[in-house]
Design a protein around this motif. Structure first.
Motif, PDB file in Angstrom:
ATOM      1  N   ALA A 142       0.893  -1.001   0.047  1.00  0.00           N
ATOM      2  CA  ALA A 142      -0.096   0.033  -0.189  1.00  0.00           C
ATOM      3  C   ALA A 142       0.954   1.207   0.044  1.00  0.00           C
ATOM      4  O   ALA A 142       0.351   2.391  -0.040  1.00  0.00           O
ATOM      5  CB  ALA A 142      -0.912   0.083   1.339  1.00  0.00           C
ATOM      6  N   GLN A 143       2.173   1.094  -0.073  1.00  0.00           N
ATOM      7  CA  GLN A 143       2.959   2.229   0.085  1.00  0.00           C
ATOM      8  C   GLN A 143       3.345   2.899  -1.250  1.00  0.00           C
ATOM      9  O   GLN A 143       3.884   4.145  -1.120  1.00  0.00           O
ATOM     10  CB  GLN A 143       4.406   1.939   0.735  1.00  0.00           C
ATOM     11  N   ASN A 144       2.855   2.421  -2.447  1.00  0.00           N
ATOM     12  CA  ASN A 144       3.217   3.078  -3.578  1.00  0.00           C
ATOM     13  C   ASN A 144       1.902   2.762  -4.383  1.00  0.00           C
ATOM     14  O   ASN A 144       1.768   1.957  -5.377  1.00  0.00           O
ATOM     15  CB  ASN A 144       4.311   2.219  -4.210  1.00  0.00           C
ATOM     16  N   PRO A 145       0.912   3.713  -4.137  1.00  0.00           N
ATOM     17  CA  PRO A 145      -0.255   3.722  -5.312  1.00  0.00           C
ATOM     18  C   PRO A 145       0.005   4.287  -6.426  1.00  0.00           C
ATOM     19  O   PRO A 145       0.824   5.225  -6.724  1.00  0.00           O
ATOM     20  CB  PRO A 145      -1.065   4.941  -4.392  1.00  0.00           C
ATOM     21  N   THR A 146      -0.464   3.546  -7.289  1.00  0.00           N
ATOM     22  CA  THR A 146      -0.448   3.818  -8.826  1.00  0.00           C
ATOM     23  C   THR A 146      -1.707   3.832  -9.698  1.00  0.00           C
ATOM     24  O   THR A 146      -2.690   3.237  -9.140  1.00  0.00           O
ATOM     25  CB  THR A 146       0.705   2.945  -9.416  1.00  0.00           C
ATOM     26  N   LEU A 147      -1.819   4.196 -10.484  1.00  0.00           N
ATOM     27  CA  LEU A 147      -2.996   4.208 -11.266  1.00  0.00           C
ATOM     28  C   LEU A 147      -3.332   2.868 -12.053  1.00  0.00           C
ATOM     29  O   LEU A 147      -4.425   2.488 -11.871  1.00  0.00           O
ATOM     30  CB  LEU A 147      -2.913   5.351 -12.555  1.00  0.00           C
TER      31      LEU A 147
END
Length: 299
Positions: A142-147
């Motif tokens: 959850a540390q790197n939200p991306t589209l």
């Protein structure tokens, strides 16, 4: 009472802990700043997309779409619900994770027939430990939200919704309204209420007709998946920002507590050291006096 060596060792231990909490504070602030920039850079596109959906309803108000409640029905639907729960991967962020879990449990209590879709290691561990079944766990961090990840989640949820497996879909996440206020909330994602996209009454209706190909319903249905992906991406980023803000607050409180503890330990250290010095002086004085008495009696 602790001696000076023990107190000194404890002071060094607290200082090392303070270095760690201060480093975590700085890292969280950097991540928060980057996530806010990402959100600001992508939000205009999805705001424009929402505006286009409003334009469709402004042009043709009788659109029939599976993504919306019927015009004459706003009551909750019977059947299985889906709930996307967004937590962090770790703790040390105050009550951030606990508030999200409480919202999810509240929804489960209101509608037990709910399938859970979880983002974040904290949520996965919690539901596993409490033996609450998880329909799907997104194993990436959850540390790197991306589209791209938002689109993956959106595709899975939309597939369940369009096939009729899920009647309603909710998202439990933390909305960061400001740097001082973050709130865990449960938001219904699908189906939409038409009033969410209905223009205000004071807004003028479109005078010139628009041409939709192949139909207005098809155009609307092709826009909704992108809008859902944008909403989920925004929820992931909002949650991530709230997590970092909560961690900054927790680490700042830890730093202040460390400073207070260090002040108390230094005061205790000085008192013990002064007491030891006083005792040594007393012993030397007593020894000198004893020697004087001894030599005086011999003379």
């Amino acid at each position: 009472m602790a001696n000076t060596r023990e107190i000194k060792n404890r002071i060094e231990s607290v200082q090392q802990t303070r270095k760690i909490t201060n480093a975590m504070y700085l890292i969280a602030s950097t991540k928060l700043r980057k996530a806010r920039n990402d959100l600001a850079n992508t939000r205009p596109y999805f705001d424009a997309l929402r505006g286009e959906i409003k334009r469709v309803f402004r042009t043709a108000g009788d659109v029939d779409s599976p993504y919306f409640y019927p015009p004459d029905n706003n009551t909750p639907l019977e059947g299985t619900y889906g709930c996307l729960v967004i937590t962090a991967d770790k703790g040390l962020a105050g009550v951030y994770n606990q508030n999200v879990i409480k919202e999810a449990e509240k929804l489960l209590a209101q509608h037990p027939d709910t399938k859970l879709y979880v983002v974040g290691e904290y949520g996965r561990r919690y539901f596993d430990q409490h033996r609450i079944p998880i329909e799907h766990s997104f194993l990436y961090t959850a540390q790197n939200p991306t589209l791209d990840r938002a689109r993956e989640i959106s595709a899975l949820l939309l597939d369940g919704f369009l096939t009729g497996t899920l009647k309603e879909i909710f998202v439990v996440y933390t909305d960061m309204e400001s740097s001082l206020l973050s709130e865990a909330k449960s938001t219904r994602l699908l189906p939409f209420h038409r009033m969410q996209f209905t223009p205000p009454a004071k807004e003028k209706a479109v005078q010139e007709p628009f041409e939709f190909y192949p139909s207005v319903g098809a155009v609307l249905n092709s826009m909704i998946p992108s809008y859902v992906s944008g909403f989920l991406y925004s929820a992931l980023l909002d949650s991530f920002c709230s997590e970092q803000n909560a961690r900054m607050t927790a680490m700042d409180a830890a730093n202040q507590n460390a400073e207070e503890l260090l002040s108390a330990l230094r005061l205790q250290y000085n008192r013990v050291r002064q007491a030891a010095i006083t005792q040594e002086i007393t012993e030397i004085s007593a020894g000198a006096a004893a020697q004087r008495r001894t030599f005086g009696s011999e003379g």
